[in-house]
Design a protein around this motif. Structure first.
Motif, PDB file in Angstrom:
ATOM      1  N   GLU A  30      57.238 -22.674 -34.244  1.00 15.99           N
ATOM      2  CA  GLU A  30      57.289 -24.117 -34.058  1.00 15.99           C
ATOM      3  C   GLU A  30      58.676 -24.557 -33.610  1.00 15.99           C
ATOM      4  OE1 GLU A  30      56.090 -25.799 -37.744  1.00 15.99           O
ATOM      5  OE2 GLU A  30      54.048 -24.970 -37.671  1.00 15.99           O
ATOM      6  N   MET A  31      58.722 -25.756 -33.013  1.00 13.16           N
ATOM      7  CA  MET A  31      59.984 -26.245 -32.467  1.00 13.16           C
ATOM      8  C   MET A  31      61.051 -26.415 -33.552  1.00 13.16           C
ATOM      9  SD  MET A  31      61.337 -26.971 -29.533  1.00 13.16           S
ATOM     10  CE  MET A  31      59.931 -27.309 -28.479  1.00 13.16           C
ATOM     11  N   ASN A  32      60.620 -26.887 -34.742  1.00 11.23           N
ATOM     12  CA  ASN A  32      61.616 -27.093 -35.793  1.00 11.23           C
ATOM     13  C   ASN A  32      62.173 -25.764 -36.310  1.00 11.23           C
ATOM     14  OD1 ASN A  32      59.165 -26.489 -37.138  1.00 11.23           O
ATOM     15  ND2 ASN A  32      59.956 -27.367 -39.039  1.00 11.23           N
ATOM     16  N   GLN A  33      61.359 -24.690 -36.249  1.00 12.85           N
ATOM     17  CA  GLN A  33      61.863 -23.370 -36.635  1.00 12.85           C
ATOM     18  C   GLN A  33      62.973 -22.918 -35.680  1.00 12.85           C
ATOM     19  OE1 GLN A  33      57.937 -21.412 -36.584  1.00 12.85           O
ATOM     20  NE2 GLN A  33      58.382 -20.719 -38.672  1.00 12.85           N
ATOM     21  N   LEU A  34      62.750 -23.157 -34.392  1.00 11.41           N
ATOM     22  CA  LEU A  34      63.769 -22.794 -33.399  1.00 11.41           C
ATOM     23  C   LEU A  34      65.027 -23.632 -33.580  1.00 11.41           C
ATOM     24  CD1 LEU A  34      61.572 -22.380 -30.187  1.00 11.41           C
ATOM     25  CD2 LEU A  34      62.384 -20.613 -31.755  1.00 11.41           C
ATOM     26  N   LEU A  35      64.830 -24.913 -33.904  1.00 13.84           N
ATOM     27  CA  LEU A  35      65.978 -25.788 -34.145  1.00 13.84           C
ATOM     28  C   LEU A  35      66.778 -25.288 -35.347  1.00 13.84           C
ATOM     29  CD1 LEU A  35      67.638 -28.371 -33.721  1.00 13.84           C
ATOM     30  CD2 LEU A  35      65.943 -29.577 -35.132  1.00 13.84           C
ATOM     31  N   TYR A  36      66.087 -24.915 -36.421  1.00 14.65           N
ATOM     32  CA  TYR A  36      66.773 -24.405 -37.605  1.00 14.65           C
ATOM     33  C   TYR A  36      67.545 -23.118 -37.277  1.00 14.65           C
ATOM     34  CZ  TYR A  36      63.920 -27.603 -40.460  1.00 14.65           C
ATOM     35  OH  TYR A  36      63.349 -28.712 -41.016  1.00 14.65           O
ATOM     36  N   PHE A  37      66.897 -22.242 -36.501  1.00 12.96           N
ATOM     37  CA  PHE A  37      67.522 -20.966 -36.157  1.00 12.96           C
ATOM     38  C   PHE A  37      68.766 -21.185 -35.296  1.00 12.96           C
ATOM     39  CE2 PHE A  37      67.731 -17.311 -33.147  1.00 12.96           C
ATOM     40  CZ  PHE A  37      68.168 -16.363 -34.065  1.00 12.96           C
ATOM     41  N   VAL A  38      68.661 -22.003 -34.286  1.00 16.09           N
ATOM     42  CA  VAL A  38      69.799 -22.272 -33.394  1.00 16.09           C
ATOM     43  C   VAL A  38      70.941 -22.930 -34.172  1.00 16.09           C
ATOM     44  CG1 VAL A  38      70.585 -23.705 -31.456  1.00 16.09           C
ATOM     45  CG2 VAL A  38      68.475 -22.373 -31.255  1.00 16.09           C
ATOM     46  N   THR A  39      70.611 -23.868 -35.027  1.00 18.70           N
ATOM     47  CA  THR A  39      71.639 -24.549 -35.823  1.00 18.70           C
ATOM     48  C   THR A  39      72.345 -23.570 -36.745  1.00 18.70           C
ATOM     49  OG1 THR A  39      70.310 -26.576 -35.785  1.00 18.70           O
ATOM     50  CG2 THR A  39      72.086 -26.455 -37.410  1.00 18.70           C
TER      51      THR A  39
END
Length: 306
Positions: free
Chosen positions: A2-11
């Motif tokens: 999911e998009m929020n998982q990618l956001l968490y990972f990148v952050t």
């Protein structure tokens, strides 16, 4: 995934610690840790090497980080586009340009403005390869006018014209008695040249290498404007694109052609290949091509008169 998982990972990657990343994301540290582990389980890859005291990305993690970053940038761009469309309509054009394009971009922008009267245009100066790639990849610009050939799969680079490089001599320099110069005439002279990473410097160094001379670089600059001012102050000689100085008003320096070698550069139009570009951006790109096709025809007709 999911998009929020990618956001968490990148952050997490960019903040380097779970504590900082969780704080920035406004979630708890256990929630962030659980999200990363869930992501790893879903894709079946280990993204973070936890075998050492300080966590670091695995090779798979590095690949996902770059791709996720691009995806998030694209997502933010699309989201921003939708907000802008709702508020103001699709009337924005962002251009990255080099200094020597100043002789034609204002003419084309004026023509473009006549078609799109309510257009908002941003012209940003992008000089080095790093500048161009960063501006395109981060959606700062729709397209770039650049003398850099960019060898990257995601960026399309189209040649639009070539221009010669010319020497600028100080007001009272001994070489002004010559109507044109060879590179050998400049050997030993104090040169004012773009810093490392700029294509014009590479072009000059390649031409000097072919002529068997070593350039005596005394000053390194980023802008041709600075080089011209330094020449006028008798600090040395510079080599710049002919179009940059062709329209100069009352300069105190002297312009001389360099005739013994092919010292020139190509100017390109660069843009991201697989990115949505609004119709008005495509229209501007088409106008650039038409402008130089027409210019080429006029030059050919002029030559045929003699």
């Amino acid at each position: 995934m999911e998009m929020n998982q990618l956001l968490y990972f990148v952050t997490l990657v960019e903040q380097a610690t779970y504590t900082k990343a969780a704080s920035l994301l406004h979630i708890s540290q256990p929630s962030l840790s659980m999200s990363i582990k869930k992501l790893e389980k879903e894709i079946g890859l280990t993204l973070i090497d936890r075998s050492t005291r300080k966590s670091k990305l695995t090779k798979e993690g590095e690949v996902l980080y770059q791709e996720a970053k691009n995806l998030l940038n694209h997502f933010e761009h699309v989201k921003g586009e939708m907000v802008r469309l709702k508020q103001r309509g699709p009337l924005e054009l962002s251009i990255g340009s080099i200094e020597s394009s100043n002789f034609w971009t204002p003419k084309l922008i004026k023509q473009f403005k006549d078609e799109y009267q309510d257009i908002h245009i941003k012209v940003l100066e992008v000089l080095s390869v790093k500048d161009v790639v960063h501006a395109l990849s981060n959606f700062d610009i729709h397209l770039a006018i650049t003398n850099q050939y960019i060898n990257q799969d995601e960026i399309e680079v189209v040649p639009i014209y070539e221009e010669n490089l010319v020497a600028l001599l100080p007001p009272l320099h001994a070489l002004i008695s010559k109507s044109h110069l060879g590179l050998a005439d400049l050997e030993g002279e104090d040169l004012i040249v773009c810093r490392e990473g700029y294509q014009t410097r590479i072009d000059i160094q390649n031409a000097c290498r072919k002529s068997g001379i070593k350039p005596n670089i005394k000053f390194e600059i980023e802008r041709f404007e600075t080089a011209c001012s330094m020449v006028e102050e008798n600090l040395g000689i510079t080599i710049v694109p002919e179009n940059y100085v062709a329209y100069s008003k009352n300069p105190s320096y002297h312009i001389r052609e360099i005739n013994d070698v092919n010292i020139s550069r190509t100017v390109y139009l660069a843009y991201i290949k697989n990115r949505y570009l609004p119709p008005l951006v495509l229209r501007f790109m088409k106008m650039i091509k038409a402008f130089f096709d027409d210019r080429e025809r006029k030059l050919e007709n002029k030559e045929n008169l003699f």
